[in-house]
Design a protein around this motif. Structure first.
Motif, PDB file in Angstrom:
ATOM      1  N   THR A  66      29.441 -29.806 -33.219  1.00  0.00           N
ATOM      2  CA  THR A  66      29.844 -30.017 -31.831  1.00  0.00           C
ATOM      3  C   THR A  66      28.614 -30.208 -30.960  1.00  0.00           C
ATOM      4  OG1 THR A  66      31.833 -28.651 -32.129  1.00  0.00           O
ATOM      5  CG2 THR A  66      31.085 -29.026 -29.875  1.00  0.00           C
ATOM      6  N   ALA A  67      28.546 -31.330 -30.257  1.00  0.00           N
ATOM      7  CA  ALA A  67      27.438 -31.573 -29.336  1.00  0.00           C
ATOM      8  C   ALA A  67      27.641 -30.742 -28.078  1.00  0.00           C
ATOM      9  CB  ALA A  67      27.372 -33.049 -28.983  1.00  0.00           C
ATOM     10  N   VAL A  68      26.576 -30.095 -27.611  1.00  0.00           N
ATOM     11  CA  VAL A  68      26.668 -29.226 -26.439  1.00  0.00           C
ATOM     12  C   VAL A  68      25.913 -29.860 -25.272  1.00  0.00           C
ATOM     13  CG1 VAL A  68      26.329 -26.903 -25.540  1.00  0.00           C
ATOM     14  CG2 VAL A  68      26.718 -27.237 -27.982  1.00  0.00           C
ATOM     15  N   VAL A  69      26.585 -29.870 -24.117  1.00  0.00           N
ATOM     16  CA  VAL A  69      25.976 -30.370 -22.883  1.00  0.00           C
ATOM     17  C   VAL A  69      25.941 -29.227 -21.883  1.00  0.00           C
ATOM     18  CG1 VAL A  69      26.206 -31.971 -20.948  1.00  0.00           C
ATOM     19  CG2 VAL A  69      26.799 -32.711 -23.262  1.00  0.00           C
ATOM     20  N   VAL A  70      24.785 -28.991 -21.279  1.00  0.00           N
ATOM     21  CA  VAL A  70      24.631 -27.954 -20.260  1.00  0.00           C
ATOM     22  C   VAL A  70      24.729 -28.606 -18.887  1.00  0.00           C
ATOM     23  CG1 VAL A  70      23.011 -26.317 -19.231  1.00  0.00           C
ATOM     24  CG2 VAL A  70      23.254 -26.439 -21.707  1.00  0.00           C
ATOM     25  N   THR A  71      25.546 -28.039 -18.000  1.00  0.00           N
ATOM     26  CA  THR A  71      25.680 -28.554 -16.643  1.00  0.00           C
ATOM     27  C   THR A  71      25.299 -27.465 -15.646  1.00  0.00           C
ATOM     28  OG1 THR A  71      27.990 -27.885 -16.308  1.00  0.00           O
ATOM     29  CG2 THR A  71      27.603 -29.980 -17.417  1.00  0.00           C
ATOM     30  N   SER A  72      24.660 -27.867 -14.557  1.00  0.00           N
ATOM     31  CA  SER A  72      24.278 -26.906 -13.527  1.00  0.00           C
ATOM     32  C   SER A  72      23.863 -27.663 -12.271  1.00  0.00           C
ATOM     33  CB  SER A  72      23.119 -26.023 -14.003  1.00  0.00           C
ATOM     34  OG  SER A  72      22.658 -25.195 -12.961  1.00  0.00           O
ATOM     35  N   ALA A  73      24.113 -27.058 -11.130  1.00  0.00           N
ATOM     36  CA  ALA A  73      23.686 -27.657  -9.866  1.00  0.00           C
ATOM     37  C   ALA A  73      22.261 -27.278  -9.512  1.00  0.00           C
ATOM     38  CB  ALA A  73      24.635 -27.231  -8.744  1.00  0.00           C
ATOM     39  N   THR A  74      21.713 -26.276 -10.189  1.00  0.00           N
ATOM     40  CA  THR A  74      20.399 -25.747  -9.798  1.00  0.00           C
ATOM     41  C   THR A  74      19.378 -25.793 -10.920  1.00  0.00           C
ATOM     42  OG1 THR A  74      21.102 -23.503 -10.394  1.00  0.00           O
ATOM     43  CG2 THR A  74      21.447 -24.203  -8.104  1.00  0.00           C
ATOM     44  N   ILE A  75      19.675 -26.435 -12.036  1.00  0.00           N
ATOM     45  CA  ILE A  75      18.773 -26.407 -13.184  1.00  0.00           C
ATOM     46  C   ILE A  75      17.472 -27.138 -12.857  1.00  0.00           C
ATOM     47  CG2 ILE A  75      19.616 -28.540 -14.273  1.00  0.00           C
ATOM     48  CD1 ILE A  75      19.467 -26.914 -16.965  1.00  0.00           C
ATOM     49  N   ASP A  76      16.345 -26.556 -13.286  1.00  0.00           N
ATOM     50  CA  ASP A  76      15.046 -27.187 -13.080  1.00  0.00           C
ATOM     51  C   ASP A  76      14.527 -27.737 -14.399  1.00  0.00           C
ATOM     52  OD1 ASP A  76      14.214 -24.964 -14.503  1.00  0.00           O
ATOM     53  OD2 ASP A  76      13.333 -23.942 -12.776  1.00  0.00           O
ATOM     54  N   VAL A  77      13.329 -28.323 -14.355  1.00  0.00           N
ATOM     55  CA  VAL A  77      12.783 -28.985 -15.543  1.00  0.00           C
ATOM     56  C   VAL A  77      12.570 -27.992 -16.679  1.00  0.00           C
ATOM     57  CG1 VAL A  77      10.799 -30.237 -16.453  1.00  0.00           C
ATOM     58  CG2 VAL A  77      11.697 -30.823 -14.205  1.00  0.00           C
ATOM     59  N   ASP A  78      12.015 -26.813 -16.372  1.00  0.00           N
ATOM     60  CA  ASP A  78      11.761 -25.815 -17.422  1.00  0.00           C
ATOM     61  C   ASP A  78      13.046 -25.384 -18.095  1.00  0.00           C
ATOM     62  OD1 ASP A  78       9.045 -24.169 -15.621  1.00  0.00           O
ATOM     63  OD2 ASP A  78       9.057 -25.914 -16.944  1.00  0.00           O
ATOM     64  N   ALA A  79      14.100 -25.164 -17.288  1.00  0.00           N
ATOM     65  CA  ALA A  79      15.382 -24.743 -17.862  1.00  0.00           C
ATOM     66  C   ALA A  79      15.984 -25.870 -18.698  1.00  0.00           C
ATOM     67  CB  ALA A  79      16.337 -24.322 -16.749  1.00  0.00           C
ATOM     68  N   ALA A  80      15.830 -27.115 -18.238  1.00  0.00           N
ATOM     69  CA  ALA A  80      16.358 -28.241 -19.002  1.00  0.00           C
ATOM     70  C   ALA A  80      15.657 -28.365 -20.346  1.00  0.00           C
ATOM     71  CB  ALA A  80      16.205 -29.534 -18.197  1.00  0.00           C
ATOM     72  N   VAL A  81      14.338 -28.203 -20.349  1.00  0.00           N
ATOM     73  CA  VAL A  81      13.586 -28.258 -21.610  1.00  0.00           C
ATOM     74  C   VAL A  81      14.020 -27.125 -22.534  1.00  0.00           C
ATOM     75  CG1 VAL A  81      11.289 -28.006 -22.623  1.00  0.00           C
ATOM     76  CG2 VAL A  81      11.600 -29.434 -20.599  1.00  0.00           C
ATOM     77  N   ARG A  82      14.212 -25.933 -21.964  1.00  0.00           N
ATOM     78  CA  ARG A  82      14.669 -24.796 -22.774  1.00  0.00           C
ATOM     79  C   ARG A  82      16.023 -25.085 -23.407  1.00  0.00           C
ATOM     80  NH1 ARG A  82      16.438 -18.801 -20.462  1.00  0.00           N
ATOM     81  NH2 ARG A  82      17.014 -17.909 -22.490  1.00  0.00           N
ATOM     82  N   ALA A  83      16.941 -25.677 -22.627  1.00  0.00           N
ATOM     83  CA  ALA A  83      18.269 -25.982 -23.150  1.00  0.00           C
ATOM     84  C   ALA A  83      18.192 -26.987 -24.300  1.00  0.00           C
ATOM     85  CB  ALA A  83      19.154 -26.524 -22.029  1.00  0.00           C
ATOM     86  N   MET A  84      17.357 -28.024 -24.149  1.00  0.00           N
ATOM     87  CA  MET A  84      17.246 -29.025 -25.213  1.00  0.00           C
ATOM     88  C   MET A  84      16.615 -28.425 -26.464  1.00  0.00           C
ATOM     89  SD  MET A  84      18.618 -31.737 -23.895  1.00  0.00           S
ATOM     90  CE  MET A  84      18.060 -33.173 -24.813  1.00  0.00           C
TER      91      MET A  84
END
Length: 447
Positions: A69-87
């Motif tokens: 299952t492919a997972v997509v994270v959504t957020s109105a406040t996510i920053d670059v560091d959090a996006a990199v962590r999620a990936m």
């Protein structure tokens, strides 16, 4: 879709339902986990801030227990560091809210196209199947694809990937994992960013009450990897004090959570990567750990050592960018010549960044030399930007079929036209003093 905003869920479901997607929505992480245990989904898109549980824990759970299952994270406040962590944790994409509903089908189709094909290769049989994500037709890249196919057949063999920063070591690791025909998770660990006091807890997990602040039991990354792949990125940065602990777990193929007396089996394949020399006069790793990790070694060449694939890579990155933003962009022949002549200290990662920045700067549907020169210049130290002569800038155009004089003239003409015949603006783009540019314009009959 997992989100506590009912209006968002409703708009997503309506748009995707009209496009043929079957959408299930829920507002809580626990409900989503229950559904995942009994139903199969291609994609789970979840809000990072869930009302009943931590979004990071939910992401880790889905990636570990539902690898198909492919997972997509959504957020109105996510920053670059959090996006990199999620990936790095395994998310296939990160959406910053609000996401235009008309964008959803396209982005989901991109995720579906990027998923590794599922196939089972009989044990011991050599595969000729394509290796996903490894682009290029040079002899070096073809050899790397052959090595990936070969090593993928031996699930217990550890692999060490070497190469400069930006050459795509993690991409090779992901390709080995995908070619192994495994449905288990791929778990990346950045050894350079792993805090020494938290090393054992992060890798091995802990029981409730094992130390101050351990309020509940927590599985570590060794458990999350299950029978999949544990990717130890930048293994050469692992502190010497932590190396015996890692070696012990790899040697025994077992580990314990902190605070537990029970051994847990370690079944994952280990793939490591480094940009530095691990042995030698000043070794980064103790020799016994190195030989444990280097069961099979894949060396990735620097981009400047084999430039024959630059056009394939550049066109691929440009196509990705164009698809993402609904554009139709092309590279001019002179721009391709400039790409071939650059020395690429940042390798493939730099190439992607330069192509994307040039695409942003392009005034129309064609990327020319002027846009590339600006993208190159913006990545140079300030001291090197001052007083750059057009002849020096033209060095990156050497080796093309046209003369250097013609290419220099073409670059200046492109910039002069795109700047609206503004001398100051054109000089800034080219990195030239105004007086030098004025002389070149006269020399080439452009003013």
């Amino acid at each position: 879709m997992v989100d506590d905003d009912a209006a968002v869920l409703r708009s997503y479901a309506e748009e995707l339902g009209d496009r043929g997607w079957i959408v299930r929505s829920c507002a809580r992480g626990d409900e989503a986990s229950t559904r995942l245990e009994t139903e199969s989904y291609d994609v789970v898109a979840h809000e990072l801030t869930l009302p009943d549980r931590d979004g990071w824990t939910f992401l880790q759970h889905v990636c570990a227990h539902h690898p198909d299952t492919a997972v997509v994270v959504t957020s109105a406040t996510i920053d670059v560091d959090a996006a990199v962590r999620a990936m790095r944790m395994g998310a296939r994409d990160v959406w910053r809210k609000p996401v235009a509903t008309a964008e959803l089908p396209r982005r989901l189709h991109e995720i579906m196209r990027a998923r590794p094909a599922k196939s089972v290769q009989p044990s011991g049989q050599r595969s000729s199947a394509p290796v996903p994500n490894i682009l290029g037709q040079s002899q070096a890249i073809r050899a790397i694809r052959d090595q990936i196919r070969t090593v993928a057949r031996y699930r217990d063999l550890s692999v060490l990937i070497t190469g400069e920063t930006g050459t795509g070591k993690e991409l090779v690791a992901q390709s080995i994992h995908a070619a192994s025909a495994t449905n288990a998770p791929f778990v990346p660990v950045n050894c350079a960013a792993l805090p020494e006091p938290l090393f054992e807890s992060e890798l091995f997990g802990h029981e409730a009450g094992a130390f101050t602040g351990a309020r509940g039991a927590r599985a570590g990354l060794f458990e999350a990897a299950a029978n999949g792949t544990l990717f130890l990125d930048e293994i050469g940065e692992l502190p010497a004090s932590l190396q015996p602990k890692l070696l012990r777990a790899l040697e025994s193929r077992a580990f314990r959570r902190i605070g537990s007396s029970r051994d847990l089996p370690f079944r994952a394949r280990v793939i490591s990567a480094t940009h530095r020399s691990l042995l030698g006069a000043d070794p980064a790793l103790r020799s016994d750990l190195y030989y444990r990790l280097a069961g099979f070694t894949i060396a990735i060449p620097a981009l400047r050592d084999d430039i024959s694939d630059i056009e394939i890579l550049a066109q691929h990155f440009l196509s990705e960018f164009s698809l993402r933003y609904g554009l139709e962009l092309t590279l001019s022949p002179h721009a391709l010549a400039a790409l071939h002549a650059h020395d690429w200290p940042g390798n493939v990662r730099e190439l992607r960044a330069v192509v994307e920045q040039a695409a942003v700067l392009a005034p129309g549907d064609r990327i020319g030399v002027a846009e590339l020169m600006m993208a190159f210049r913006d990545r140079q130290p300030c001291a090197r930007r001052e007083g750059v002569e057009a002849a020096a800038s033209g060095v990156m155009l050497a080796g093309a079929s046209h003369s250097l004089r013609d290419m220099e003239r073409h670059a200046i003409q492109e910039t002069w036209t795109s700047s609206g015949h503004n001398l100051s603006a054109a000089a800034r783009v080219l990195g030239l003093p105004r007086t030098t540019l004025r002389d070149r314009l006269r020399k080439y009959g452009l003013r």
